[in-house]
Scaffold this motif. Sequence first.
Motif, mmCIF file in Angstrom:
data_model
loop_
_atom_site.group_PDB
_atom_site.id
_atom_site.type_symbol
_atom_site.label_atom_id
_atom_site.label_comp_id
_atom_site.label_asym_id
_atom_site.label_seq_id
_atom_site.Cartn_x
_atom_site.Cartn_y
_atom_site.Cartn_z
ATOM 1 N N LYS A 1 0.829 -1.206 0.000
ATOM 2 C CA LYS A 1 0.000 0.000 0.000
ATOM 3 C C LYS A 1 0.863 1.254 0.000
ATOM 4 O O LYS A 1 0.559 2.236 -0.686
ATOM 5 N N ASN A 2 1.948 1.236 0.767
ATOM 6 C CA ASN A 2 2.860 2.381 0.809
ATOM 7 C C ASN A 2 3.537 2.632 -0.536
ATOM 8 O O ASN A 2 4.026 3.731 -0.792
ATOM 9 N N LYS A 3 3.569 1.615 -1.387
ATOM 10 C CA LYS A 3 4.148 1.743 -2.725
ATOM 11 C C LYS A 3 3.082 2.004 -3.792
ATOM 12 O O LYS A 3 3.366 1.959 -4.980
ATOM 13 N N GLY A 4 1.837 2.247 -3.365
ATOM 14 C CA GLY A 4 0.776 2.606 -4.295
ATOM 15 C C GLY A 4 -0.111 1.483 -4.774
ATOM 16 O O GLY A 4 -1.005 1.699 -5.589
ATOM 17 N N TYR A 5 0.089 0.273 -4.276
ATOM 18 C CA TYR A 5 -0.759 -0.852 -4.670
ATOM 19 C C TYR A 5 -2.056 -0.845 -3.875
ATOM 20 O O TYR A 5 -2.106 -0.374 -2.749
ATOM 21 N N THR A 6 -3.103 -1.391 -4.471
ATOM 22 C CA THR A 6 -4.355 -1.627 -3.778
ATOM 23 C C THR A 6 -4.341 -3.069 -3.303
ATOM 24 O O THR A 6 -4.005 -3.972 -4.080
ATOM 25 N N THR A 7 -4.686 -3.305 -2.042
ATOM 26 C CA THR A 7 -4.667 -4.662 -1.501
ATOM 27 C C THR A 7 -6.044 -5.033 -0.982
ATOM 28 O O THR A 7 -6.851 -4.178 -0.639
ATOM 29 N N VAL A 8 -6.290 -6.329 -0.906
ATOM 30 C CA VAL A 8 -7.539 -6.841 -0.362
ATOM 31 C C VAL A 8 -7.269 -8.234 0.203
ATOM 32 O O VAL A 8 -6.382 -8.937 -0.266
ATOM 33 N N CYS A 9 -8.016 -8.580 1.230
ATOM 34 C CA CYS A 9 -7.924 -9.917 1.820
ATOM 35 C C CYS A 9 -9.276 -10.581 1.672
ATOM 36 O O CYS A 9 -10.291 -10.018 2.067
ATOM 37 N N ILE A 10 -9.297 -11.761 1.099
ATOM 38 C CA ILE A 10 -10.542 -12.511 0.946
ATOM 39 C C ILE A 10 -10.298 -13.900 1.515
ATOM 40 O O ILE A 10 -9.305 -14.536 1.193
ATOM 41 N N GLY A 11 -11.201 -14.343 2.356
ATOM 42 C CA GLY A 11 -11.089 -15.696 2.889
ATOM 43 C C GLY A 11 -10.918 -15.710 4.396
ATOM 44 O O GLY A 11 -10.909 -14.686 5.057
ATOM 45 N N LYS A 12 -10.808 -16.887 4.935
ATOM 46 C CA LYS A 12 -10.619 -17.028 6.378
ATOM 47 C C LYS A 12 -9.128 -16.983 6.685
ATOM 48 O O LYS A 12 -8.319 -17.563 5.960
ATOM 49 N N TRP A 13 -8.788 -16.295 7.741
ATOM 50 C CA TRP A 13 -7.378 -16.122 8.043
ATOM 51 C C TRP A 13 -6.954 -16.724 9.366
ATOM 52 O O TRP A 13 -5.806 -16.997 9.579
ATOM 53 N N HIS A 14 -7.846 -16.923 10.309
ATOM 54 C CA HIS A 14 -7.486 -17.496 11.609
ATOM 55 C C HIS A 14 -6.312 -16.753 12.239
ATOM 56 O O HIS A 14 -5.373 -17.363 12.720
ATOM 57 N N LEU A 15 -6.357 -15.436 12.194
ATOM 58 C CA LEU A 15 -5.261 -14.651 12.748
ATOM 59 C C LEU A 15 -5.689 -13.832 13.959
ATOM 60 O O LEU A 15 -4.951 -12.981 14.423
ATOM 61 N N GLY A 16 -6.897 -14.064 14.459
ATOM 62 C CA GLY A 16 -7.338 -13.395 15.670
ATOM 63 C C GLY A 16 -8.473 -12.412 15.433
ATOM 64 O O GLY A 16 -8.736 -11.990 14.329
ATOM 65 N N TRP A 17 -9.138 -12.073 16.513
ATOM 66 C CA TRP A 17 -10.294 -11.196 16.444
ATOM 67 C C TRP A 17 -10.184 -10.234 17.616
ATOM 68 O O TRP A 17 -10.486 -10.583 18.744
ATOM 69 N N ASP A 18 -9.761 -9.010 17.352
ATOM 70 C CA ASP A 18 -9.585 -8.065 18.451
ATOM 71 C C ASP A 18 -10.256 -6.724 18.196
ATOM 72 O O ASP A 18 -9.839 -5.696 18.680
ATOM 73 N N TRP A 19 -11.312 -6.723 17.392
ATOM 74 C CA TRP A 19 -12.005 -5.472 17.119
ATOM 75 C C TRP A 19 -13.414 -5.506 17.681
ATOM 76 O O TRP A 19 -13.962 -6.571 17.951
ATOM 77 N N GLU A 20 -14.006 -4.331 17.810
ATOM 78 C CA GLU A 20 -15.372 -4.228 18.311
ATOM 79 C C GLU A 20 -16.325 -4.183 17.130
ATOM 80 O O GLU A 20 -16.011 -3.641 16.080
ATOM 81 N N PHE A 21 -17.542 -4.725 17.341
ATOM 82 C CA PHE A 21 -18.556 -4.672 16.307
ATOM 83 C C PHE A 21 -19.092 -3.245 16.193
ATOM 84 O O PHE A 21 -19.307 -2.582 17.211
ATOM 85 N N LYS A 22 -19.315 -2.766 14.962
ATOM 86 C CA LYS A 22 -19.955 -1.461 14.775
ATOM 87 C C LYS A 22 -21.424 -1.553 15.163
ATOM 88 O O LYS A 22 -21.972 -0.643 15.738
ATOM 89 N N PHE A 23 -22.050 -2.654 14.796
ATOM 90 C CA PHE A 23 -23.462 -2.861 15.064
ATOM 91 C C PHE A 23 -23.638 -4.213 15.735
ATOM 92 O O PHE A 23 -23.209 -5.221 15.198
ATOM 93 N N GLU A 24 -24.246 -4.231 16.876
ATOM 94 C CA GLU A 24 -24.519 -5.487 17.542
ATOM 95 C C GLU A 24 -25.662 -6.202 16.823
ATOM 96 O O GLU A 24 -26.544 -5.560 16.246
ATOM 97 N N ALA A 25 -25.671 -7.513 16.854
ATOM 98 C CA ALA A 25 -26.741 -8.290 16.222
ATOM 99 C C ALA A 25 -28.070 -7.967 16.865
ATOM 100 O O ALA A 25 -28.183 -7.842 18.071
ATOM 101 N N THR A 26 -29.093 -7.790 16.016
ATOM 102 C CA THR A 26 -30.425 -7.477 16.517
ATOM 103 C C THR A 26 -31.380 -8.643 16.351
ATOM 104 O O THR A 26 -32.491 -8.588 16.857
ATOM 105 N N CYS A 27 -30.981 -9.667 15.629
ATOM 106 C CA CYS A 27 -31.845 -10.824 15.433
ATOM 107 C C CYS A 27 -31.841 -11.697 16.680
ATOM 108 O O CYS A 27 -30.799 -11.892 17.306
ATOM 109 N N GLN A 28 -32.991 -12.222 17.007
ATOM 110 C CA GLN A 28 -33.102 -13.117 18.146
ATOM 111 C C GLN A 28 -33.256 -14.541 17.629
ATOM 112 O O GLN A 28 -33.918 -14.767 16.621
ATOM 113 N N PRO A 29 -32.631 -15.518 18.295
ATOM 114 C CA PRO A 29 -32.781 -16.911 17.856
ATOM 115 C C PRO A 29 -34.228 -17.344 17.920
ATOM 116 O O PRO A 29 -34.995 -16.885 18.762
ATOM 117 N N VAL A 30 -34.626 -18.215 17.008
ATOM 118 C CA VAL A 30 -35.998 -18.722 16.950
ATOM 119 C C VAL A 30 -36.140 -19.890 17.871
ATOM 120 O O VAL A 30 -35.329 -20.717 18.017
#
Length: 116
Positions: free
Chosen positions: A87-116
Motif C-alpha cells: 500500500k505504501n508503494k501505491g498498490y491496492t490490496t484486499v484480503c478474501i477468505g478465512k485467516w485465523h489470525l485473531g479477532w480483536d475489534w469491536e462490532f460497529k453494530f450489535e446483532a439485533t436478530c433473536q434466535p428462533v
Amino acid sequence: MIYAGDMGYGDLNCQNPNSTIPTLNLDQLAAEGMRFSDARSSSGICSPSRFALLTGTYHWRRQHGIVDAFGKPFFLATDITLPQVLKNKGYTTVCIGKWHLGWDWEFKFEATCQPV
C-alpha cells in the motif's frame, strides 16, 4: 498473490498438463504474471504459515498453533505486513477468505436478530 491451502503443485494445468482439475483462470494468471515455483513454508498449518508470509517473521517466534476464531490476534500493533508495504508503494490490496489470525475489534453494530 494467491495463497492457497490444500492445493498440490500438480493440481494446476500450467504446472501439470495431465491435471484433471480445470484451472483456466489460474493458468492465465500464471502465463501473464509472475509465478514462483520453488518456495518454503515455516509451518504446515494455516495460522503460522500466513503470519510468516504476511510479516516475513518466523511463526515460532510467537506461537505454533491455529488461532481460534475469536482468539487473541497473532499480530502486534508494531508488526509491518506485506500489504502495508505494498500500500505504501501505491498498490491496492484486499484480503478474501478465512485467516485465523485473531479477532480483536469491536462490532460497529450489535446483532439485533433473536434466535428462533
